[in-house]
Write an enzyme that holds these catalytic residues in place. Structure first.
Site, PDB file in Angstrom:
ATOM      1  N   PHE A  29      19.100 -41.172 -10.195  1.00 62.40           N
ATOM      2  CA  PHE A  29      18.817 -41.890 -11.476  1.00 62.40           C
ATOM      3  C   PHE A  29      19.359 -43.403 -11.590  1.00 62.40           C
ATOM      4  CE2 PHE A  29      19.650 -42.750 -16.256  1.00 62.40           C
ATOM      5  CZ  PHE A  29      18.683 -42.648 -16.600  1.00 62.40           C
ATOM      6  N   SER A  97      22.590 -36.421  -6.643  1.00 64.14           N
ATOM      7  CA  SER A  97      22.690 -36.776  -8.186  1.00 64.14           C
ATOM      8  C   SER A  97      21.465 -36.239  -9.175  1.00 64.14           C
ATOM      9  CB  SER A  97      22.947 -37.956  -8.623  1.00 64.14           C
ATOM     10  OG  SER A  97      23.430 -38.475  -9.777  1.00 64.14           O
ATOM     11  N   MET A  98      20.866 -36.961  -9.634  1.00 63.60           N
ATOM     12  CA  MET A  98      19.437 -36.650 -10.149  1.00 63.60           C
ATOM     13  C   MET A  98      18.502 -36.384  -9.187  1.00 63.60           C
ATOM     14  SD  MET A  98      16.712 -38.697 -12.683  1.00 63.60           S
ATOM     15  CE  MET A  98      15.719 -39.634 -11.163  1.00 63.60           C
ATOM     16  N   ASP A 196      34.641 -37.447  -9.062  1.00 63.46           N
ATOM     17  CA  ASP A 196      33.446 -37.729  -9.396  1.00 63.46           C
ATOM     18  C   ASP A 196      33.447 -38.241 -10.751  1.00 63.46           C
ATOM     19  OD1 ASP A 196      30.591 -38.058 -10.061  1.00 63.46           O
ATOM     20  OD2 ASP A 196      29.930 -36.282  -9.051  1.00 63.46           O
ATOM     21  N   HIS A 225      31.225 -40.353  -6.127  1.00 58.95           N
ATOM     22  CA  HIS A 225      29.836 -39.669  -6.679  1.00 58.95           C
ATOM     23  C   HIS A 225      28.808 -39.811  -5.594  1.00 58.95           C
ATOM     24  CE1 HIS A 225      26.801 -38.306  -8.831  1.00 58.95           C
ATOM     25  NE2 HIS A 225      25.869 -39.434  -8.817  1.00 58.95           N
TER      26      HIS A 225
END
Length: 267
Positions: A29, A97-98, A196, A225
């Site tokens: 994202f 992530s996303m 994270d 992250h």
């Protein structure tokens, strides 16, 4: 030396013997392919066909992203999957992530041999998420949590501001994805950073509670992250190849090809 982010998509063809294997990948994202490009390059160097698209509204401006729907992001990855499926015997999905959310969506809606995700998102912990649908009309952007990376001189190429309208789309995608996670029938490997600052453990626990297929979790102790640009990146890269090799060997040993599986339908 910090390298300038490369926002361009990544594409490689199959180079190897035996079953043709492809990997469809996604960045996160507000980010860009730059955050996972070394991962994609490692898989390509291992002989796999790879598709890593630039998601709509990313790599341009936050104003552009604010006009985009989460379904456009999914469609970009799904189109990349279809390209690979037309030329490969087995297709894997992967993402950060996303991008991990999108990889899981592909696993739930298409015949996939297996999925590898790094710090995937499924739960929005920000208390503002409850009112994000209304907040987007009042506040256009918020400061982004970008470059959560322990290794020095790394830049993931994310926006400096997060469009609230896009955050609302992310919330919608999380909600929709939650309903289809039980459809995943192929193995999932998760790489999760122990520290994270973007995605909490709630997303991992939710994933474990919803996916019925085998979920293998490997914890990363020396990354934040954006682990694909961090100290544990080599472990992720080599581990992904090992996961693919073992999964393909198991499928081939049983005479199975995911591309013959018609049980999945696109959501």
């Amino acid at each position: 030396m910090k390298m300038l982010p490369d926002f361009s998509p990544f594409h490689s063809s199959w180079k190897g013997a035996g079953p043709r294997v492809g990997v469809v990948m996604s960045h996160g994202f507000t980010g860009s392919p730059h955050s996972v490009r070394p991962w994609a390059e490692h898989l390509a160097a291992s002989g796999y066909a790879v598709r890593l698209p630039l998601l709509p509204g990313h790599g341009t401006t936050w104003q552009d992203m604010a006009t985009r729907s989460w379904r456009e992001w999914h469609r970009a990855v799904d189109d990349a999957y279809l390209e690979l499926a037309s030329e490969c015997d087995y297709v894997f999905s992967a993402g950060l992530s996303m991008g991990g959310t999108l990889a899981l969506r592909i696993a739930a809606t298409r015949p996939i041999a297996g999925t590898v995700v790094v710090n995937p998102g499924l739960v929005l912990d920000d208390p503002r998420a409850v009112i994000v649908a209304a907040l987007k009309y009042v506040v256009k952007t918020t400061p982004a949590i970008a470059n959560d990376i322990l290794k020095p001189d790394q830049d993931e190429g994310a926006y400096a501001r997060t469009p609230v309208a896009a955050a609302h789309q992310l919330k919608k995608m999380y909600k929709d994805t939650a309903t289809i996670l039980p459809r995943i029938s192929s193995p999932v490997r998760v790489y999760k950073s122990t520290v994270d600052n973007v995605i909490s453990n709630a997303s991992l626990e939710f994933l474990r509670s919803r996916v019925q297929a085998p979920v293998d979790v490997i914890y990363l102790h020396n990354s934040r992250h954006v682990a694909t640009l961090d100290n544990d990146a080599p472990e992720i890269f080599s581990g992904t190849v090992d996961f693919i090799q073992k999964t393909v060997a198991a499928l081939a040993g049983h005479g199975l090809s995911p591309e013959k599986d018609t049980a999945h339908e696109q959501a």
